[in-house]
Enzyme design. Structure first.
Site, PDB file in Angstrom:
ATOM      1  N   TYR A  48      -1.413 -21.250  24.569  1.00  0.00           N
ATOM      2  CA  TYR A  48      -0.236 -20.363  24.257  1.00  0.00           C
ATOM      3  C   TYR A  48       0.016 -19.763  25.402  1.00  0.00           C
ATOM      4  CZ  TYR A  48       2.043 -16.320  21.824  1.00  0.00           C
ATOM      5  OH  TYR A  48       2.781 -15.119  21.529  1.00  0.00           O
ATOM      6  N   LYS A  52       4.015 -19.466  26.959  1.00  0.00           N
ATOM      7  CA  LYS A  52       4.955 -18.623  27.291  1.00  0.00           C
ATOM      8  C   LYS A  52       5.222 -18.183  28.623  1.00  0.00           C
ATOM      9  CE  LYS A  52       5.567 -17.167  22.843  1.00  0.00           C
ATOM     10  NZ  LYS A  52       6.884 -16.924  22.445  1.00  0.00           N
TER      11      LYS A  52
END
Length: 124
Positions: A48, A52
């Protein structure tokens, strides 16, 4: 990566020519504090964080390359009371949307290539 980076990349690639043709546009990428460079040295949620982080890099790169009054920024909406965030999250969807709406309506003098949380620019 498919959702947080490649999907965004494809949408930006599709819309930038239209925005450049009209000389105007606003793109607000929904990021996370986990995508900040300072977060990469801490363990946990690695995939994750990477997605990002890549999204933040894309935001800065495209902002530096576009022509006209096109602003591209990233925003961290925070922990929001949604199906994903759960009932314990401190922010309402309305509160989370405030920075997004502000960035969508900024004028020519507004920022581009920046990262925001709660209406404040934060370091990448």
């Amino acid at each position: 990566m498919a959702t947080n980076f490649f999907g965004v990349y494809d949408v930006i690639r599709s819309f930038i020519p239209l925005m450049e043709k009209q000389g105007y546009g606003r793109i607000i990428n929904i990021s996370s504090e986990y995508g900040a460079n300072s977060e990469l040295s801490y363990p946990g949620v690695g995939a994750y964080k990477l997605s990002k982080f890549a999204l933040n890099g894309l935001t800065r790169l495209v902002a530096a390359e576009v022509n006209g009054d096109i602003k591209i920024n990233a925003v961290d909406p925070g922990w929001v009371r949604t199906d994903m965030g759960g009932p314990s999250a401190p922010k309402t969807p309305r509160e989370a949307a405030e920075s997004i709406i502000w960035l969508a309506t900024i004028g020519h003098e507004g920022p581009s290539g920046a990262f925001f949380r709660d209406g404040k620019q934060i370091p990448w």
